[in-house]
Motif scaffolding. Structure first.
Motif, PDB file in Angstrom:
ATOM      1  N   MET A  37       0.850  -1.206   0.000  1.00 23.92           N
ATOM      2  CA  MET A  37       0.000   0.000   0.000  1.00 23.92           C
ATOM      3  C   MET A  37       0.875   1.241   0.000  1.00 23.92           C
ATOM      4  N   THR A  38       0.403   2.245  -0.686  1.00 22.41           N
ATOM      5  CA  THR A  38       1.151   3.490  -0.777  1.00 22.41           C
ATOM      6  C   THR A  38       0.921   4.314   0.479  1.00 22.41           C
ATOM      7  N   ASP A  39       2.019   4.702   1.126  1.00 18.09           N
ATOM      8  CA  ASP A  39       1.833   5.672   2.192  1.00 18.09           C
ATOM      9  C   ASP A  39       3.038   6.579   2.268  1.00 18.09           C
ATOM     10  N   ALA A  40       2.909   7.608   3.091  1.00 11.80           N
ATOM     11  CA  ALA A  40       3.885   8.686   3.060  1.00 11.80           C
ATOM     12  C   ALA A  40       5.283   8.254   3.484  1.00 11.80           C
ATOM     13  N   VAL A  41       5.421   7.167   4.259  1.00 15.11           N
ATOM     14  CA  VAL A  41       6.745   6.787   4.739  1.00 15.11           C
ATOM     15  C   VAL A  41       7.389   5.701   3.876  1.00 15.11           C
ATOM     16  N   SER A  42       6.705   5.251   2.851  1.00 21.16           N
ATOM     17  CA  SER A  42       7.223   4.196   2.008  1.00 21.16           C
ATOM     18  C   SER A  42       8.505   4.614   1.309  1.00 21.16           C
ATOM     19  N   LYS A  43       9.407   3.645   1.062  1.00 20.17           N
ATOM     20  CA  LYS A  43      10.668   3.959   0.402  1.00 20.17           C
ATOM     21  C   LYS A  43      10.681   3.481  -1.050  1.00 20.17           C
ATOM     22  N   ARG A  44       9.581   2.949  -1.528  1.00 20.05           N
ATOM     23  CA  ARG A  44       9.568   2.491  -2.913  1.00 20.05           C
ATOM     24  C   ARG A  44       9.617   3.681  -3.855  1.00 20.05           C
ATOM     25  N   SER A  45      10.085   3.439  -5.061  1.00 23.26           N
ATOM     26  CA  SER A  45      10.113   4.566  -5.984  1.00 23.26           C
ATOM     27  C   SER A  45       8.691   4.872  -6.464  1.00 23.26           C
ATOM     28  N   VAL A  46       8.480   6.113  -6.822  1.00 27.24           N
ATOM     29  CA  VAL A  46       7.129   6.599  -7.113  1.00 27.24           C
ATOM     30  C   VAL A  46       6.932   6.734  -8.624  1.00 27.24           C
ATOM     31  N   ALA A  47       5.823   6.210  -9.113  1.00 26.69           N
ATOM     32  CA  ALA A  47       5.454   6.400 -10.519  1.00 26.69           C
ATOM     33  C   ALA A  47       4.143   7.177 -10.569  1.00 26.69           C
ATOM     34  N   PHE A  48       4.092   8.153 -11.463  1.00 27.26           N
ATOM     35  CA  PHE A  48       2.894   8.984 -11.601  1.00 27.26           C
ATOM     36  C   PHE A  48       2.540   9.091 -13.073  1.00 27.26           C
ATOM     37  N   GLU A  71       3.080  -3.174  -8.945  1.00 29.68           N
ATOM     38  CA  GLU A  71       3.647  -4.211  -8.082  1.00 29.68           C
ATOM     39  C   GLU A  71       4.871  -3.732  -7.303  1.00 29.68           C
ATOM     40  N   HIS A  72       5.700  -2.891  -7.941  1.00 27.35           N
ATOM     41  CA  HIS A  72       6.966  -2.548  -7.286  1.00 27.35           C
ATOM     42  C   HIS A  72       7.177  -1.065  -7.046  1.00 27.35           C
ATOM     43  N   HIS A  73       6.179  -0.265  -7.360  1.00 24.62           N
ATOM     44  CA  HIS A  73       6.302   1.171  -7.128  1.00 24.62           C
ATOM     45  C   HIS A  73       5.111   1.653  -6.322  1.00 24.62           C
ATOM     46  N   ASP A  74       5.292   2.823  -5.730  1.00 21.51           N
ATOM     47  CA  ASP A  74       4.127   3.536  -5.230  1.00 21.51           C
ATOM     48  C   ASP A  74       3.551   4.260  -6.435  1.00 21.51           C
ATOM     49  N   THR A  75       2.309   3.976  -6.764  1.00 21.24           N
ATOM     50  CA  THR A  75       1.771   4.495  -8.017  1.00 21.24           C
ATOM     51  C   THR A  75       0.604   5.443  -7.765  1.00 21.24           C
ATOM     52  N   LEU A  76       0.600   6.517  -8.542  1.00 24.87           N
ATOM     53  CA  LEU A  76      -0.523   7.458  -8.506  1.00 24.87           C
ATOM     54  C   LEU A  76      -1.016   7.664  -9.935  1.00 24.87           C
ATOM     55  N   PHE A  77      -2.325   7.535 -10.143  1.00 22.08           N
ATOM     56  CA  PHE A  77      -2.906   7.756 -11.463  1.00 22.08           C
ATOM     57  C   PHE A  77      -4.033   8.771 -11.339  1.00 22.08           C
ATOM     58  N   CYS A  78      -3.875   9.823 -12.097  1.00 22.79           N
ATOM     59  CA  CYS A  78      -4.692  11.019 -11.894  1.00 22.79           C
ATOM     60  C   CYS A  78      -5.530  11.313 -13.141  1.00 22.79           C
ATOM     61  N   VAL A  79      -6.724  11.808 -12.927  1.00 25.02           N
ATOM     62  CA  VAL A  79      -7.543  12.316 -14.033  1.00 25.02           C
ATOM     63  C   VAL A  79      -7.399  13.835 -13.993  1.00 25.02           C
ATOM     64  N   VAL A  80      -6.770  14.397 -15.024  1.00 25.38           N
ATOM     65  CA  VAL A  80      -6.408  15.822 -14.944  1.00 25.38           C
ATOM     66  C   VAL A  80      -7.503  16.714 -15.546  1.00 25.38           C
ATOM     67  N   ASP A  81      -8.519  16.945 -14.721  1.00 27.25           N
ATOM     68  CA  ASP A  81      -9.647  17.758 -15.188  1.00 27.25           C
ATOM     69  C   ASP A  81      -9.290  19.239 -15.309  1.00 27.25           C
ATOM     70  N   LEU A  82      -8.335  19.707 -14.477  1.00 30.32           N
ATOM     71  CA  LEU A  82      -7.950  21.123 -14.597  1.00 30.32           C
ATOM     72  C   LEU A  82      -7.253  21.380 -15.927  1.00 30.32           C
ATOM     73  N   HIS A  83      -6.484  20.398 -16.390  1.00 28.85           N
ATOM     74  CA  HIS A  83      -5.867  20.549 -17.712  1.00 28.85           C
ATOM     75  C   HIS A  83      -6.926  20.641 -18.808  1.00 28.85           C
ATOM     76  N   TYR A 120       4.696  14.740  -5.816  1.00 29.60           N
ATOM     77  CA  TYR A 120       4.756  13.417  -5.183  1.00 29.60           C
ATOM     78  C   TYR A 120       6.160  12.836  -5.201  1.00 29.60           C
ATOM     79  N   LYS A 121       7.166  13.684  -5.406  1.00 27.62           N
ATOM     80  CA  LYS A 121       8.558  13.213  -5.494  1.00 27.62           C
ATOM     81  C   LYS A 121       8.654  12.024  -6.449  1.00 27.62           C
ATOM     82  N   THR A 122       8.004  12.198  -7.572  1.00 28.83           N
ATOM     83  CA  THR A 122       7.900  11.134  -8.564  1.00 28.83           C
ATOM     84  C   THR A 122       9.258  10.773  -9.156  1.00 28.83           C
ATOM     85  N   ASN A 123       9.530   9.482  -9.244  1.00 29.01           N
ATOM     86  CA  ASN A 123      10.759   9.018  -9.889  1.00 29.01           C
ATOM     87  C   ASN A 123      10.549   8.729 -11.368  1.00 29.01           C
ATOM     88  N   ILE A 124       9.452   8.070 -11.691  1.00 29.21           N
ATOM     89  CA  ILE A 124       9.250   7.789 -13.114  1.00 29.21           C
ATOM     90  C   ILE A 124       7.847   8.145 -13.588  1.00 29.21           C
TER      91      ILE A 124
END
Ligand code: TRP
Length: 344
Positions: free
Chosen positions: A1-12, A38-50, A144-148
């Motif tokens: 699960m994604t949470d603020a203290v996780s050390k996995r790399s972040v994908a957005f 499976e191996h990243h903290d992932t965030l997927f966004c619907v960009v309505d402001l764009h 989100y300090k995104t890595n990839i």
């Protein structure tokens, strides 16, 4: 699960809720998002402001926004593994966009090819948001300090600008931002072409319906569109983008839909007619789309649950974003954020 203290790399990653997605978006983008869970903290966004950078009908926008979130999940984004959310429900996107706009140069924004294209296509409404679109995108990513960032080739320039903005900020104020790496899908299935005009990439904004296969098209529509796909009169099934763009496109789509490589495709089709190639490609695409269509219907049948998932996603995203906003306020000399936005 994604949470603020996780050390996995972040994908957005993200897409705009302007009309439905095509199989080009599926094979070229969303399908690459799924395994990252499976191996990243992932965030997927619907960009309505764009999406607001082009005039929208409010009811349509609201509908498209929810539907796009449902499509993400129908395609395999799992809200238990990823944060799925709507951009406008996380106010830090707009807050950071303003701050970053003071680190983006007019000259850089003027060079963006998407801005140049869109300002030609929407001559009557070349608004400032169209111009600063990539700054909001930089905010999406950097919050989100995104890595990839897995995106299509067409977003490469925006991603380079994001990196430049982040590096510039860090050089002045210290290492606040993570410098994101692009994960560009630029070959094979990533480049699904327009069925009527295979010189062009398949676009959800193409005028002809026959040009594009939508993720939610029913099986018959998919078959009809492939049957009418433009090919050539050479009568040979080969990968040859220059002379046989249409046939090559059908072969690549078949490969993407069946998970096969080029050799398998050639062996499978070498003695066949174009008619067979078209029908089998349609069947392969339908086999991929059918479970997505079903799952989509299930999700849309329970709007309360969908809204609950998105509200939860927005809360998770906002809690992550609050951490970096606190840091940014600190290094820039802005006062600390009070109350609700200062959960970091
Ligand atoms: N500009 C992207 C597109 O048109 C959508 C987008 C907005 C995006 N913000 C993003 C993609 C952040 C990746 C990361 O496809």
């Amino acid at each position: 699960m994604t949470d603020a203290v996780s050390k996995r790399s972040v994908a957005f990653s993200a897409a705009q809720p302007t009309g439905h997605l095509t199989i080009g978006n599926l094979f070229g983008a969303i399908n690459n998002w799924i395994p990252l869970q499976e191996h990243h903290d992932t965030l997927f966004c619907v960009v309505d402001l764009h999406a607001l950078t082009v005039r929208q009908d409010p009811q349509e926008l609201r509908k498209n926004t929810l539907e796009l979130a449902a499509i993400y999940m129908a395609a395999g984004i799992d809200p238990e593994k990823s944060i799925v959310f709507i951009q406008s429900q996380v106010p830090q996107h707009s807050q950071l966009a303003w701050i970053l706009s003071t680190f983006a140069q007019l000259g850089e924004l003027e060079r963006m090819t998407q801005f140049k294209d869109k300002s030609l296509r929407h001559r009557g409404n070349v608004n400032a948001g169209l111009f600063t679109y990539p700054v909001l995108m930089a905010a999406d990513i950097l919050l989100y300090k995104t890595n990839i960032v897995p995106v299509g080739e067409d977003q490469k320039q925006h991603l380079e600008l994001t990196r430049d903005i982040a590096i510039r900020f860090n050089n002045i104020h210290g290492p606040v931002f993570t410098i994101p790496e692009p994960a560009i899908q630029s070959h094979g299935a990533a480049r699904v072409r327009d069925l009527q005009n295979p010189e062009k990439k398949m676009s959800k904004s193409a005028e002809s319906d026959l040009a594009k296969v939508m993720m939610l098209d029913d099986a018959n529509t998919v078959l009809k569109k492939f049957k009418k796909a433009v090919t050539d009169s050479l009568g040979e099934i080969r990968f040859d983008e220059t002379n046989q763009a249409g046939v090559t496109n059908l072969l690549s789509i078949w490969c993407a839909a069946t998970g096969s490589n080029r050799e398998t495709a050639l062996a499978h089709f070498s003695h066949n007619q174009y008619g067979k190639l078209k029908v089998e490609t349609a069947e392969a695409v339908n086999a991929v789309l059918e479970p997505i269509r079903q799952k989509y219907q299930m999700i849309m049948n329970d709007p309360t649950k969908l809204e609950r998932i998105l509200t939860h996603g927005a809360q998770q995203a906002s809690a992550m974003a609050a951490i970096i906003m606190t840091q940014i306020h600190d290094v820039l000399g802005l006062p600390p954020l009070p109350g609700a936005y200062n959960r970091g």
